[in-house]
Every structure is written in structure tokens, then in C-alpha cells.
Design an enzyme around this catalytic site. Structure first.
Site, PDB file in Angstrom:
ATOM      1  N   THR C  28       0.837  -1.200   0.000  1.00 18.35           N
ATOM      2  CA  THR C  28       0.000   0.000   0.000  1.00 18.35           C
ATOM      3  C   THR C  28       0.876   1.257   0.000  1.00 18.35           C
ATOM      4  O   THR C  28       2.082   1.171   0.200  1.00 18.35           O
ATOM      5  CB  THR C  28      -0.891   0.020   1.257  1.00 18.35           C
ATOM      6  OG1 THR C  28      -0.055   0.032   2.416  1.00 18.35           O
ATOM      7  CG2 THR C  28      -1.788  -1.203   1.314  1.00 18.35           C
ATOM      8  N   ASP C  29       0.245   2.414  -0.228  1.00 17.72           N
ATOM      9  CA  ASP C  29       0.976   3.672  -0.061  1.00 17.72           C
ATOM     10  C   ASP C  29       0.131   4.664   0.726  1.00 17.72           C
ATOM     11  O   ASP C  29      -0.993   4.353   1.135  1.00 17.72           O
ATOM     12  CB  ASP C  29       1.487   4.223  -1.400  1.00 17.72           C
ATOM     13  CG  ASP C  29       0.388   4.721  -2.317  1.00 17.72           C
ATOM     14  OD1 ASP C  29      -0.633   5.250  -1.838  1.00 17.72           O
ATOM     15  OD2 ASP C  29       0.562   4.600  -3.543  1.00 17.72           O
ATOM     16  N   PHE C  30       0.676   5.854   0.975  1.00 17.67           N
ATOM     17  CA  PHE C  30       0.037   6.800   1.910  1.00 17.67           C
ATOM     18  C   PHE C  30      -1.317   7.303   1.410  1.00 17.67           C
ATOM     19  O   PHE C  30      -2.070   7.901   2.186  1.00 17.67           O
ATOM     20  CB  PHE C  30       0.988   7.974   2.210  1.00 17.67           C
ATOM     21  CG  PHE C  30       0.835   9.136   1.270  1.00 17.67           C
ATOM     22  CD1 PHE C  30       1.260   9.041  -0.036  1.00 17.67           C
ATOM     23  CD2 PHE C  30       0.266  10.315   1.699  1.00 17.67           C
ATOM     24  CE1 PHE C  30       1.122  10.097  -0.907  1.00 17.67           C
ATOM     25  CE2 PHE C  30       0.111  11.385   0.817  1.00 17.67           C
ATOM     26  CZ  PHE C  30       0.545  11.267  -0.487  1.00 17.67           C
ATOM     27  N   SER C  31      -1.652   7.065   0.132  1.00 18.53           N
ATOM     28  CA  SER C  31      -2.974   7.476  -0.348  1.00 18.53           C
ATOM     29  C   SER C  31      -4.054   6.547   0.204  1.00 18.53           C
ATOM     30  O   SER C  31      -5.250   6.804   0.031  1.00 18.53           O
ATOM     31  CB  SER C  31      -3.009   7.479  -1.878  1.00 18.53           C
ATOM     32  OG  SER C  31      -3.068   6.163  -2.377  1.00 18.53           O
TER      33      SER C  31
END
Lengths: 154, 154, 154, 154
Positions: C28-31
Site C-alpha cells: 500500500t501507499d500513503f494514499s
């Protein structure tokens, strides 16, 4: 209960959680074996499935379902001590072993290893804590503490 | 204006943004060269620095500073077409080249390449869109559209 | 034949290979959703298990077991066209679908998708080639071409 | 000597190597901050640039240029002890600090930290060893030992 995804969720053996992991291109580096940072990712997968088997998913934590007041929470790693003994290789299936060491009010130490058959490739002691969105520590859910065998008074 | 971090932020040359990237262990795989998925990460670094040079940072977008109503926004990738011509290797310094193709109301097509000296290693056409937290498309900020040379009426 | 690792190796359904993949923190990423480059890794896992089911492992290829003269070989990606329709999220189990498009002498086009239940999240057309250690193209093993339904004369 | 790539190669300050690193989407996770495994990648970048500044590149090592007999060598990580104090965030520029702890015949302990301005985000003690392609330990090159201040008799 049958396990719909036996490999993906892993299994319990003698109180230890075992998660099989296949080694892919993405996990290796030009030295020909697995990149050391990849084991750190595998260990996190093992911890996640271990905690899921205790009834706690990251998405539910994030949505506040495990905090009394609906506050969104997440696990964070505070410390890791790793020993890399032997390398895994492309196409290998390794197993991530996870079991609880000590359990405090806001922290757990998990003992982990990555093995291939009976060979221990990597060992790790990992301290994780539960935090809210501002990074402040939060008490572990009681159900989780009980499942991990924590003393009531800790 | 001097650039405090010339390599980290990249530079403009003839309207194209150029970002140097060093190849590390993490980027390679057991075949001895760079893992194909690593180029996808390098391309995103190039797009991020290109967009930052237009005055737009991901953190500010996320905090709503580029939407009229304070809504948190993020760029998302809709399409990528990639050609892998030659591999990069450990210790190489490659350069990510980024420039705008077409600019619409809610989407941009960016043209990108990864080169080593005069050799083109990878080329890519990447369509990005701006979305809110529910994933709904949002109009690109006017300052960004103007900087990218979009027609007013698009 | 029973499959010792049903989830890890995937399964065939109507000539299509299906590999389940769990989404972890690393993906996953920070979005808040899965990082676009992570799907590229998942697609490679699907191709690897599909090719393994045809009897070809990367380690054996590298050791020269699939070339007439013992030459070490590896698959490399030449082209990818990707469409990202909807995001996957932490804790999801998605499935990577892989089946052959066209098969040439030295190249295969594989059709791929990533789905969550009946939702198609990502689609991809991927052209892979077989190369030796100097990066020169090599003919696909006949057993593989036959399994993929290639014409003899191609 | 001027440094052609000041950010990419880093700099020496008071005997410590400092490498700036920009935080990208790829480095973060859905909790909103940097994924813990990403710091492990950043630390390796710092070690690589530190060792390069001592005159030793991974590609040259692999090709046998630093072993008396032309044997291909690579550094491998034996141990890591990590403390994660505070998180880095998207768009941050952090710095990886690397300096030698103890130097033995075949092993070095490197002391490392990741900082943002004056804040220490992560600290690490990392033991690395030099090995050949069969994984057997090899003596560190004398030039490297001398540069690191090792005693002759160790």
C-alpha cells in the site's frame, strides 16, 4: 473451522503461527539470492497473519473497530533485531514462524524466524506497538492481550 | 534560483524534466540486472519531481491546499504503456526524462523515458488523474494546467 | 494430482491460471490503497506460477536445464500495457488471472488481470522473451510452446 | 575533487558519510507514513555510497577486481539491530548517516542513523561481511581495512 485459504492465512502448530511464502524475482537481488530487506517484508506478512488469526485485521483497526471510542489505530514497529544465517533463493518456499515473546500494556515482543525445511535462515525479535493517527501509543485490545496470555495487571 | 538539492529534485532541459537515479541492490534481481518493476518506481519518482517543479507537492495535495474547497487530493495512475529495451545494472546512474504529452481537464498523459547516457533503456506513456479520497476524479488545478500549456477551454 | 500448496501455486480454471494474493502493508501507499507499482509485482507472481505449471521454473532455467546446450536462460519483460480501474486495499485477497495471448518463436504475449471477486481492478498485456546471460534472445523450449498451443512452424 | 553528483553520492562530515534521500509514494504505506521496511532500503543505500567513497563499488567487487585472485565477491548483511523512533513522511528529505564501528578481518559493524534535520528517526547497528559466490566469508580488501582504520593485526 476450515481455513478457506490455508497457505495465504497460514496455520498454528504448537502455539506457533506458520506462514508459507514463495520467493519471486521481486525478492532477489543481483548477488543471486534474496535481498536482505525482503525478509523484513516476509516477517511483516507473518505478523499480520498471526494477528489476524487472533481476530484483528489492519483494516478494522484503521476504522476504529478495536478501540473503545472508535479511534483509528495501527500497529507500528519499534525495534527489530535480525540475524541472517543463510540465504533463500528464487523459487524456494520458505516459512515464516511467529509466536509471542512478552506482552505489555502497549507493546508486544514477537519472536520470529524464517526457515526452509529444517534450516533456519533468519531469526528476528520484533517489538510492535499500537498507535493512533497522531502516533500516540494506545493500549492493546483486551481480547488480544488475553489471546496472547498477558497477565491482567500488566 | 539555485536548486538546494540538484540531483534529488532534478533539472529542466528544453522543457523536459531530468531526474538522476542511482541503481542499488534493492533495484536488481537474481538475473543480474534491474528488476522490471523497479523502473515503474523510478518513473514515479520522475513524475513526482516534475510535478513538484510545477509547484505541487503530494503532501500539500493530500492536505487540500490545491483544491478550492480544501478537499484532500492525490494523483493516481490510470494507464501505463512501457517498453523495456535494455537493462540498467547495479551502480549505474540512469536519468528519468519526463515531459507533458496531452493535458485534459482531469487527466494528463506524461511521456517518460529512462536513459543511461545516450542509450534509451525504457520508454513509457503514463496517464495520471487527480482523485479525492473516495476515488472520484477532480479537475486539475488551473495553475498546473496553465504551466502544462493546456488550452483554456479543454 | 493434488496440489501441495494450492494457494501458493494457484490453479487452472477453463485454461486460465488463477493465483490468489493477499494485500499487505508493503503493498500500500500513503494514499490509503495499493501502490500502482505493486500490481506489477503481483502480475509477475502470476506469470511465474503459470509458467511453473507448464513445467518451467526460473531456477532450472537459470541453470540451463531448459536449453539444449546447458546455457543459462531467464525470462525478461519486453512490453507491458496496463490499465488501472479500481484500487485494492489492505487485507484484501485479490486474484491474478493469466492466460496466453499469442506465442511466437522467442516471445509470448500473456493476457493478465487482477480481480477482487467479480470486479476487475487491473488489466495487462505483457510481452515476455527468453534471453541468455548476455541478453540475447533464445527460442522458447518446445515443451513450453506445445503447452501454449503454438503452431509448429512459427 | 568536486563531486559530480553531490546528492546521489553523499558527502563526508567529520568522518561520517551523509546521504540525502527523498521520500516517494513507493516508500510509504496506508498508515500514512513511511513503511518500516523502507528504512532498511535507505540504510543499504547509505552503506553502498559510504563504501563507494572508500573506493569500492559493488559491480567491481562482483567482477573480482577487489580480490587477489579475481574471485567475485559481494557484501552481505549478517545482523541488524534497528530502533524506529519517529516516522518520515511523503515529500520529506531525510539523511542517512553512516560511520564505522568496529572492523574485523571479514566483518565490519557500521553505525547508522536516519535523521530529518536534527531529529533522529531511526538508528541501526549493521554487521556486514564479504562473501564469495558460494557464500563463504572472504577477508576485507586491505585498502578498505586501512581506510576504515583497522589495526594491522586484526
Amino acid at each position: 473451522m476450515t481455513n478457506a485459504w490455508p497457505d495465504l492465512s497460514g496455520r498454528l502448530e504448537n502455539g506457533r503461527h506458520i506462514l508459507p511464502v514463495r520467493i519471486y524475482f521481486e525478492d532477489t537481488d543481483f548477488s543471486g539470492v534474496v535481498y536482505h530487506g525482503s525478509y523484513v517484508r516476509f516477517l511483516e506478512r507473518g505478523r499480520t497473519e498471526f494477528i489476524r488469526m487472533l481476530g484483528i485485521g489492519h483494516d478494522a483497526l484503521d476504522k476504529g473497530e478495536h478501540s473503545g471510542d472508535g479511534e483509528g489505530l495501527a500497529f507500528t514497529v519499534r525495534r527489530m533485531a535480525l540475524e541472517f544465517n543463510r540465504p533463500a533463493r528464487i523459487d524456494d518456499i520458505v516459512e515464516v514462524v511467529t509466536y509471542p515473546g512478552s506482552v505489555g500494556g502497549a507493546r508486544i515482543v514477537l519472536k520470529q524466524a524464517i526457515r526452509r525445511g529444517s534450516e533456519i535462515l533468519v531469526t528476528a525479535d520484533v517489538t510492535v506497538a499500537l498507535i493512533n493517527r497522531e502516533g500516540q501509543p494506545r493500549r492493546l485490545p483486551e481480547a488480544m492481550r488475553a489471546a496472547l496470555g498477558a497477565d491482567e495487571m500488566t
